[in-house]
Design a protein around this motif. Structure first.
Motif, PDB file in Angstrom:
ATOM      1  N   SER A  57      -8.579  18.351  27.127  1.00 35.84           N
ATOM      2  CA  SER A  57      -8.272  16.980  27.540  1.00 35.84           C
ATOM      3  C   SER A  57      -6.774  16.751  27.680  1.00 35.84           C
ATOM      4  N   VAL A  58      -6.183  17.397  28.664  1.00 29.47           N
ATOM      5  CA  VAL A  58      -4.763  17.231  28.939  1.00 29.47           C
ATOM      6  C   VAL A  58      -4.580  16.984  30.424  1.00 29.47           C
ATOM      7  N   GLY A  59      -3.388  16.508  30.793  1.00 26.41           N
ATOM      8  CA  GLY A  59      -3.160  16.130  32.171  1.00 26.41           C
ATOM      9  C   GLY A  59      -3.085  17.286  33.150  1.00 26.41           C
ATOM     10  N   VAL A  60      -2.452  18.409  32.728  1.00 26.26           N
ATOM     11  CA  VAL A  60      -2.263  19.522  33.653  1.00 26.26           C
ATOM     12  C   VAL A  60      -3.594  20.205  33.954  1.00 26.26           C
ATOM     13  N   VAL A  61      -4.296  20.633  32.912  1.00 24.05           N
ATOM     14  CA  VAL A  61      -5.618  21.262  33.029  1.00 24.05           C
ATOM     15  C   VAL A  61      -6.556  20.551  32.072  1.00 24.05           C
ATOM     16  N   PRO A  62      -7.724  20.063  32.495  1.00 27.34           N
ATOM     17  CA  PRO A  62      -8.331  20.295  33.810  1.00 27.34           C
ATOM     18  C   PRO A  62      -8.155  19.146  34.797  1.00 27.34           C
ATOM     19  N   ILE A  63      -7.435  18.072  34.416  1.00 30.91           N
ATOM     20  CA  ILE A  63      -7.399  16.908  35.308  1.00 30.91           C
ATOM     21  C   ILE A  63      -6.551  17.177  36.554  1.00 30.91           C
ATOM     22  N   GLY A  64      -5.289  17.630  36.356  1.00 27.20           N
ATOM     23  CA  GLY A  64      -4.448  17.926  37.514  1.00 27.20           C
ATOM     24  C   GLY A  64      -5.010  19.046  38.353  1.00 27.20           C
ATOM     25  N   ILE A  65      -5.333  20.148  37.662  1.00 31.53           N
ATOM     26  CA  ILE A  65      -5.962  21.320  38.264  1.00 31.53           C
ATOM     27  C   ILE A  65      -7.152  21.688  37.392  1.00 31.53           C
ATOM     28  N   PRO A  66      -8.391  21.720  37.829  1.00 33.47           N
ATOM     29  CA  PRO A  66      -8.798  21.644  39.232  1.00 33.47           C
ATOM     30  C   PRO A  66      -9.478  20.329  39.643  1.00 33.47           C
ATOM     31  N   LEU A  67      -9.487  19.302  38.774  1.00 36.03           N
ATOM     32  CA  LEU A  67     -10.222  18.090  39.137  1.00 36.03           C
ATOM     33  C   LEU A  67      -9.624  17.391  40.358  1.00 36.03           C
ATOM     34  N   ILE A  68      -8.297  17.154  40.330  1.00 33.93           N
ATOM     35  CA  ILE A  68      -7.666  16.488  41.469  1.00 33.93           C
ATOM     36  C   ILE A  68      -7.439  17.488  42.603  1.00 33.93           C
ATOM     37  N   MET A  69      -6.755  18.564  42.297  1.00 39.21           N
ATOM     38  CA  MET A  69      -6.405  19.549  43.322  1.00 39.21           C
ATOM     39  C   MET A  69      -7.160  20.843  43.061  1.00 39.21           C
ATOM     40  N   GLY A  70      -8.413  20.860  43.492  1.00 36.95           N
ATOM     41  CA  GLY A  70      -9.271  22.023  43.296  1.00 36.95           C
ATOM     42  C   GLY A  70      -9.285  22.927  44.524  1.00 36.95           C
ATOM     43  N   PRO A  71     -10.168  23.928  44.540  1.00 38.91           N
ATOM     44  CA  PRO A  71     -10.238  24.870  45.672  1.00 38.91           C
ATOM     45  C   PRO A  71     -10.470  24.186  47.014  1.00 38.91           C
ATOM     46  N   ALA A  72     -11.338  23.164  47.032  1.00 41.82           N
ATOM     47  CA  ALA A  72     -11.637  22.481  48.295  1.00 41.82           C
ATOM     48  C   ALA A  72     -10.394  21.804  48.860  1.00 41.82           C
ATOM     49  N   ALA A  73      -9.638  21.105  48.005  1.00 41.29           N
ATOM     50  CA  ALA A  73      -8.440  20.392  48.456  1.00 41.29           C
ATOM     51  C   ALA A  73      -7.352  21.371  48.898  1.00 41.29           C
ATOM     52  N   LEU A  74      -7.151  22.446  48.143  1.00 43.55           N
ATOM     53  CA  LEU A  74      -6.120  23.421  48.489  1.00 43.55           C
ATOM     54  C   LEU A  74      -6.445  24.114  49.811  1.00 43.55           C
ATOM     55  N   THR A  75      -7.712  24.456  50.001  1.00 42.25           N
ATOM     56  CA  THR A  75      -8.143  25.074  51.254  1.00 42.25           C
ATOM     57  C   THR A  75      -7.923  24.113  52.423  1.00 42.25           C
ATOM     58  N   THR A  76      -8.267  22.862  52.201  1.00 43.14           N
ATOM     59  CA  THR A  76      -8.115  21.844  53.252  1.00 43.14           C
ATOM     60  C   THR A  76      -6.655  21.677  53.648  1.00 43.14           C
ATOM     61  N   ILE A  77      -5.749  21.692  52.669  1.00 42.16           N
ATOM     62  CA  ILE A  77      -4.317  21.520  52.946  1.00 42.16           C
ATOM     63  C   ILE A  77      -3.806  22.593  53.909  1.00 42.16           C
ATOM     64  N   ILE A  78      -4.162  23.841  53.653  1.00 43.57           N
ATOM     65  CA  ILE A  78      -3.697  24.938  54.506  1.00 43.57           C
ATOM     66  C   ILE A  78      -4.230  24.778  55.928  1.00 43.57           C
ATOM     67  N   ILE A  79      -5.491  24.384  56.053  1.00 39.37           N
ATOM     68  CA  ILE A  79      -6.095  24.211  57.377  1.00 39.37           C
ATOM     69  C   ILE A  79      -5.460  23.021  58.103  1.00 39.37           C
ATOM     70  N   LEU A  80      -5.132  21.964  57.358  1.00 42.10           N
ATOM     71  CA  LEU A  80      -4.496  20.788  57.963  1.00 42.10           C
ATOM     72  C   LEU A  80      -3.104  21.118  58.497  1.00 42.10           C
ATOM     73  N   VAL A  81      -2.357  21.952  57.776  1.00 34.69           N
ATOM     74  CA  VAL A  81      -1.028  22.362  58.243  1.00 34.69           C
ATOM     75  C   VAL A  81      -1.147  23.057  59.589  1.00 34.69           C
ATOM     76  N   ASP A  82      -2.125  23.922  59.715  1.00 32.84           N
ATOM     77  CA  ASP A  82      -2.338  24.649  60.970  1.00 32.84           C
ATOM     78  C   ASP A  82      -2.749  23.708  62.100  1.00 32.84           C
ATOM     79  N   SER A  83      -3.546  22.684  61.769  1.00 33.37           N
ATOM     80  CA  SER A  83      -4.086  21.788  62.790  1.00 33.37           C
ATOM     81  C   SER A  83      -3.122  20.670  63.182  1.00 33.37           C
ATOM     82  N   TYR A  84      -2.413  20.090  62.196  1.00 33.00           N
ATOM     83  CA  TYR A  84      -1.614  18.883  62.463  1.00 33.00           C
ATOM     84  C   TYR A  84      -0.141  19.009  62.087  1.00 33.00           C
ATOM     85  N   GLY A  85       0.255  20.134  61.525  1.00 30.86           N
ATOM     86  CA  GLY A  85       1.660  20.329  61.182  1.00 30.86           C
ATOM     87  C   GLY A  85       2.008  19.822  59.792  1.00 30.86           C
ATOM     88  N   TYR A  86       3.215  20.156  59.354  1.00 31.42           N
ATOM     89  CA  TYR A  86       3.654  19.833  57.994  1.00 31.42           C
ATOM     90  C   TYR A  86       3.834  18.336  57.776  1.00 31.42           C
TER      91      TYR A  86
END
Length: 202
Positions: A101-130
């Motif tokens: 029960s701490v902010g960094v793990v598991p709330i920051g990672i992976p609850l907020i920024m999990g595999p789905a969000a990280l994967t989406t970010i990389i794909i969004l950069v390719d599609s719409y730019g930084y």
């Protein structure tokens, strides 16, 4: 503004802040208001920093490994689809672990920024730019911060059933976005193959 919304919506769906809200409430239930606010800020900042690092290093990693954007769209889309199907069909109540029960793990990672969000970010950069990706990321992080700061009130209004229903709907949207990413990646690959054939036959 259209590129912003096209970048914002997939990331909002991937983060699924209302889906993870009940677990956040459970993890912070014993904390006083001040500590909960500090933990929320810590978790959000952690998620934001990790996402920026991933965003900056992702393409360099692709280049090093010889992975194209089309490859990652298909692979990332499959990962998102598996996560979405898992949420839709096999989701279970997750129990609280006091040791985590701490902010960094598991709330920051992976609850907020999990595999789905990280994967989406990389794909969004390719599609719409930084620029649009970072703008959508900042707005999503602000939404996460506001929702978590008012977590108890929102969770009470939504109720357990409402929260589950929202989570299922968001998982369904995530499945649709995953299929779109896979289709887009395959289309890009086929286009490149056709161009390659034209070059050879010319």
């Amino acid at each position: 503004m259209q590129p912003f919304f096209l970048a914002f919506i997939p990331l909002f769906v991937a983060i699924d802040v209302f889906g993870v809200l009940p677990l956040f409430v459970a993890l912070t239930d014993d904390l006083d208001d001040h500590r909960r606010k500090m933990l929320t800020l810590e978790a959000t900042v952690t998620a934001f920093i990790i996402s920026l690092v991933f965003l900056a290093a992702g393409k360099l990693l692709f280049s090093f490994l010889g992975i194209t954007e089309s490859d990652f769209r298909v692979g990332g889309g499959i990962v998102l689809l598996v996560l979405a199907v898992n949420d839709l069909l096999f989701s279970k109540e997750r129990k609280r672990d006091p040791e985590l029960s701490v902010g960094v793990v598991p709330i920051g990672i992976p609850l907020i920024m999990g595999p789905a969000a990280l994967t989406t970010i990389i794909i969004l950069v390719d599609s719409y730019g930084y620029m649009w990706t970072i703008a959508s990321l900042v707005v999503n992080m602000l939404i996460v911060l506001l929702v978590f700061l008012e977590a108890k009130v929102i969770a009470k209004v939504m109720g357990k059933a409402g929260s589950r229903a929202v989570g299922k709907v968001i998982a369904l949207f995530l499945a649709g976005i995953a299929v779109m990413m896979i289709r887009s990646g395959i289309t890009d690959m086929l286009t490149k193959v056709r161009q390659w054939r034209k070059t050879l036959s010319a």
